[in-house]
Design an enzyme around this catalytic site. Sequence first.
Site, PDB file in Angstrom:
ATOM      1  N   GLY A 268      38.690   0.611  -7.647  1.00 53.73           N
ATOM      2  CA  GLY A 268      38.300  -0.728  -7.234  1.00 53.73           C
ATOM      3  C   GLY A 268      38.196  -1.016  -5.758  1.00 53.73           C
ATOM      4  O   GLY A 268      37.712  -2.082  -5.383  1.00 53.73           O
ATOM      5  N   GLU A 310      42.274   5.717  -9.201  1.00 54.63           N
ATOM      6  CA  GLU A 310      40.987   6.224  -9.716  1.00 54.63           C
ATOM      7  C   GLU A 310      39.804   5.715  -8.905  1.00 54.63           C
ATOM      8  O   GLU A 310      38.964   4.972  -9.424  1.00 54.63           O
ATOM      9  CB  GLU A 310      40.805   5.761 -11.166  1.00 54.63           C
ATOM     10  CG  GLU A 310      41.825   6.296 -12.122  1.00 54.63           C
ATOM     11  CD  GLU A 310      41.709   5.651 -13.499  1.00 54.63           C
ATOM     12  OE1 GLU A 310      41.099   4.573 -13.637  1.00 54.63           O
ATOM     13  OE2 GLU A 310      42.247   6.235 -14.441  1.00 54.63           O
ATOM     14  N   PRO A 311      39.687   6.088  -7.642  1.00 53.76           N
ATOM     15  CA  PRO A 311      38.563   5.586  -6.847  1.00 53.76           C
ATOM     16  C   PRO A 311      37.235   6.237  -7.222  1.00 53.76           C
ATOM     17  O   PRO A 311      37.180   7.430  -7.511  1.00 53.76           O
ATOM     18  CB  PRO A 311      38.954   5.988  -5.416  1.00 53.76           C
ATOM     19  CG  PRO A 311      39.805   7.203  -5.596  1.00 53.76           C
ATOM     20  CD  PRO A 311      40.550   7.010  -6.887  1.00 53.76           C
ATOM     21  N   GLY A 312      36.192   5.436  -7.230  1.00 49.06           N
ATOM     22  CA  GLY A 312      34.841   5.973  -7.462  1.00 49.06           C
ATOM     23  C   GLY A 312      33.966   5.605  -6.284  1.00 49.06           C
ATOM     24  O   GLY A 312      33.666   6.406  -5.396  1.00 49.06           O
ATOM     25  N   ARG A 313      33.600   4.314  -6.252  1.00 45.33           N
ATOM     26  CA  ARG A 313      32.674   3.798  -5.234  1.00 45.33           C
ATOM     27  C   ARG A 313      33.085   4.176  -3.813  1.00 45.33           C
ATOM     28  O   ARG A 313      32.250   4.606  -3.012  1.00 45.33           O
ATOM     29  CB  ARG A 313      32.635   2.271  -5.356  1.00 45.33           C
ATOM     30  CG  ARG A 313      31.593   1.599  -4.493  1.00 45.33           C
ATOM     31  CD  ARG A 313      31.846   0.078  -4.437  1.00 45.33           C
ATOM     32  NE  ARG A 313      32.106  -0.504  -5.720  1.00 45.33           N
ATOM     33  CZ  ARG A 313      31.171  -1.029  -6.527  1.00 45.33           C
ATOM     34  NH1 ARG A 313      29.919  -1.052  -6.163  1.00 45.33           N
ATOM     35  NH2 ARG A 313      31.512  -1.531  -7.700  1.00 45.33           N
ATOM     36  N   ARG A 350      21.280  -2.237  -9.190  1.00 46.95           N
ATOM     37  CA  ARG A 350      22.400  -3.101  -8.789  1.00 46.95           C
ATOM     38  C   ARG A 350      21.946  -4.445  -8.191  1.00 46.95           C
ATOM     39  O   ARG A 350      22.636  -5.437  -8.320  1.00 46.95           O
ATOM     40  CB  ARG A 350      23.319  -2.366  -7.810  1.00 46.95           C
ATOM     41  CG  ARG A 350      23.947  -1.111  -8.431  1.00 46.95           C
ATOM     42  CD  ARG A 350      25.089  -0.541  -7.622  1.00 46.95           C
ATOM     43  NE  ARG A 350      26.243  -1.420  -7.616  1.00 46.95           N
ATOM     44  CZ  ARG A 350      26.551  -2.253  -6.655  1.00 46.95           C
ATOM     45  NH1 ARG A 350      25.801  -2.314  -5.570  1.00 46.95           N
ATOM     46  NH2 ARG A 350      27.604  -3.040  -6.742  1.00 46.95           N
ATOM     47  N   CYS A 381       7.383  -3.058 -13.898  1.00 44.51           N
ATOM     48  CA  CYS A 381       6.738  -4.245 -14.456  1.00 44.51           C
ATOM     49  C   CYS A 381       7.738  -5.360 -14.718  1.00 44.51           C
ATOM     50  O   CYS A 381       7.903  -5.795 -15.864  1.00 44.51           O
ATOM     51  CB  CYS A 381       6.023  -3.871 -15.739  1.00 44.51           C
ATOM     52  SG  CYS A 381       4.843  -2.566 -15.471  1.00 44.51           S
ATOM     53  N   TYR A 410      26.903   4.320  -8.150  1.00 46.89           N
ATOM     54  CA  TYR A 410      26.346   3.504  -9.235  1.00 46.89           C
ATOM     55  C   TYR A 410      24.846   3.258  -9.089  1.00 46.89           C
ATOM     56  O   TYR A 410      24.348   2.241  -9.559  1.00 46.89           O
ATOM     57  CB  TYR A 410      27.099   2.164  -9.357  1.00 46.89           C
ATOM     58  CG  TYR A 410      28.574   2.337  -9.635  1.00 46.89           C
ATOM     59  CD1 TYR A 410      28.999   2.835 -10.867  1.00 46.89           C
ATOM     60  CD2 TYR A 410      29.546   2.030  -8.680  1.00 46.89           C
ATOM     61  CE1 TYR A 410      30.354   3.010 -11.127  1.00 46.89           C
ATOM     62  CE2 TYR A 410      30.897   2.211  -8.937  1.00 46.89           C
ATOM     63  CZ  TYR A 410      31.291   2.700 -10.161  1.00 46.89           C
ATOM     64  OH  TYR A 410      32.635   2.877 -10.419  1.00 46.89           O
TER      65      TYR A 410
HETATM   66  N1  LLP Z   1      38.741   3.424 -13.344  1.00 51.47           N
HETATM   67  C1  LLP Z   1      38.207   2.734 -14.369  1.00 51.47           C
HETATM   68  C2  LLP Z   1      38.921   2.659 -15.644  1.00 51.47           C
HETATM   69  C3  LLP Z   1      36.973   2.103 -14.212  1.00 51.47           C
HETATM   70  O1  LLP Z   1      36.453   1.432 -15.218  1.00 51.47           O
HETATM   71  C4  LLP Z   1      36.288   2.206 -12.965  1.00 51.47           C
HETATM   72  C5  LLP Z   1      34.999   1.559 -12.767  1.00 51.47           C
HETATM   73  C6  LLP Z   1      36.882   2.945 -11.932  1.00 51.47           C
HETATM   74  C7  LLP Z   1      38.116   3.535 -12.151  1.00 51.47           C
HETATM   75  C8  LLP Z   1      36.231   3.131 -10.584  1.00 51.47           C
HETATM   76  O2  LLP Z   1      36.121   1.942  -9.896  1.00 51.47           O
HETATM   77  P1  LLP Z   1      35.559   1.933  -8.378  1.00 51.47           P
HETATM   78  O3  LLP Z   1      36.580   2.579  -7.497  1.00 51.47           O
HETATM   79  O4  LLP Z   1      34.275   2.658  -8.370  1.00 51.47           O
HETATM   80  O5  LLP Z   1      35.407   0.495  -8.077  1.00 51.47           O
HETATM   81  N2  LLP Z   1      28.433  -0.548 -12.101  1.00 51.47           N
HETATM   82  C9  LLP Z   1      29.265  -1.399 -11.275  1.00 51.47           C
HETATM   83  C10 LLP Z   1      30.671  -0.898 -11.181  1.00 51.47           C
HETATM   84  C11 LLP Z   1      31.329  -0.738 -12.522  1.00 51.47           C
HETATM   85  C12 LLP Z   1      32.694  -0.146 -12.400  1.00 51.47           C
HETATM   86  C13 LLP Z   1      33.151   0.317 -13.722  1.00 51.47           C
HETATM   87  N3  LLP Z   1      34.435   0.906 -13.702  1.00 51.47           N
HETATM   88  C14 LLP Z   1      28.624  -1.510  -9.897  1.00 51.47           C
HETATM   89  O6  LLP Z   1      27.583  -0.920  -9.687  1.00 51.47           O
HETATM   90  O7  LLP Z   1      29.126  -2.222  -9.049  1.00 51.47           O
END
Ligand code: LLP
Length: 452
Positions: A268, A310-313, A350, A381, A410
Site C-alpha cells: 500500500g 507486501e509492497p507492489g506499486r 488507470r 472506441c 498496474y
Molecule cells: N497485498 C495485497 C493482499 C494486495 O491486495 C495488494 C494490492 C498488495 C499487497 C500490493 O499493494 P501495493 O503496494 O501495490 O499498493 N489496480 C490498482 C491497485 C490494486 C491493488 C490491489 N492489491 C491500481 O492500479 O491502483
Amino acid sequence: MNHIIPKDPATPDNKTAYDLMTILPHSAEVKEGRLWIGGLDMVELARETGTAVYVMDEDHLRAQLRDYHDWFARLDPSSEVIYAGKAFCSKAMLRLVAEEQCCLDVSSGGELAFAQAAGFPLSNVYVHGNNKTVDELRECLAAGVGHVVVDSFEELERLSRLAVEAQATQPILIRVTPGIEADTHDFIKTGAEDSKFGFGLNQGLALEAVKRALSLPGLDFEGVHMHIGSQIFALHSFKAAIDVMVDFIEQIHHETGAAVRILDTGGGLGVAYGVADEPSTIEEYAEVITGGIRTDCEARGLAVPRIAVEPGRSIVANAGVTLYTVGTIKEIPGIRTYVSVDGGMTDNIRTSLYGAHYEPVIANRADQPRSVTVTVAGKHCESGDIVVSDGPLQPAEVGDILCVCATGAYCQSMSSNYNKQVRPGVVWVSGGHWRWVVRRETYDDLLRCDVG
Ligand code: LLP
C-alpha cells in the site's frame, strides 16, 4: 535510494522534463534535448522497438527491492519483504525478486504458474485471493507453496479437505479486515469492514476463523494478514491498523493460547505520479511498521511475530514509462486539444478506471517547456479512452515520441486486448543496453486461442 538530480539552470520555468526527474526512473536524464533512460536515447529506442512499448529501468527495480530488503532487515532481521506480483509480473521480474532475497505474493493460479516458470522458490510464496478455486488450491498444494492467506470460511474447509487428501500440512495466515479506512481511492481500499476480502473483527468472525484454522486437520495456523489499501500517503493509517491487529493477536493468545508467528501488514505505500506528490520513503514506512508492531507487542507483553510487508506499486511504478507515437492531433478551438497515441486504455486503464494522474513529456523535445495543455487520448472506441486529461505538454507534432511517466505498476498487468489491440512488449534497459522481457503480442497471438 536517493534520487536527486539538479535542475537544468537554463530552464528554471519548472516545466521541462528536468522537473519530472523525481517521478522518472533513477537513470533518466535529458541529453541533447532528448529523454534518456538506462543510458539509452528513448527516441532511438522507440525507433528500434516500435511503439507502444513499456520501458523499465532494471537498476531502478533492483534498487527498490534492495532498499526494501535492507531497511526491513536492518530494523528487524527476521522480517520478510514480499513483492506483490500483481503490480507487474514477468519471469525476469520474479527472478530479480528472488535475487534480491524477497518473497512473492501471488493472487491467482496464473501468477503461481509464472513463479514456477521463473524458478521462484515456492516456499517463499504467499497465495492470496478472496475466491481461490478448488483447482488453484490444488495447484498450491502440489507446488508446495509456503503460505496460503485464507480469506473465507469456505476456503478454510476446502483447503483443509484438499490438504488431507494430499497428505500435506499447509501453513496458513488468516486475512483480517481491521476496519481502517485508508485515505485512498474507493476502488483500492480494502481494509474497511464492508469489503469482499477477509474476516471482520467486529462480529467475532476473525476469531472464529482462527479457532477453526486451529482445529481443522491439514492446516498449520501461522499468523494473520491485513491489507488496508493501495497508494496510501498517510503512514498513520498503517499504524492505526497495526494497533487493531496487535489487539487481535492478544485476543487470540488469551482465547486460544495459540502463538501468532507472522503478522503480515500487506502493501500500500504510495508513490509519486505527479511532481507535487510527496510519498513517504521506504525507510519511513519500515520504521512505522516495525516500530509500531514492536511497541504494541511490548506494551502487551507479547512476543514480536515475524513482520511481513507486501509492497507492489512502490517497487515498480517509477521504474517504468510508456513510449507512444503521436498519430493525430485534434484541436477544438476554445475547448481542448486531443493528442492521440498508438495505445491507450488497453495498456493503461488507470486513468479511465480511477481518474489517475499521469505526466506526459515529448521525448524528442524533452528540454523544451511543456507550455500547452492537452489531453492525451488513446486509439480505442471509447470517449473515456484517455491517458492524460488536461496535462502540460510541449506543443506536439505528428510522429513525436510521447513518454508517459510512472507507468511501471498496474499498467502492463491490467492491460487488455480490447478492440483486438496487441499488448505492447516490455523492454528493460540498463547500462546502455536493452532487451525484451515480454515481447509485443502479434495478431497470431490474438488468434491462437480462437478455435471456433
Ligand atoms: N497485498 C495485497 C493482499 C494486495 O491486495 C495488494 C494490492 C498488495 C499487497 C500490493 O499493494 P501495493 O503496494 O501495490 O499498493 N489496480 C490498482 C491497485 C490494486 C491493488 C490491489 N492489491 C491500481 O492500479 O491502483
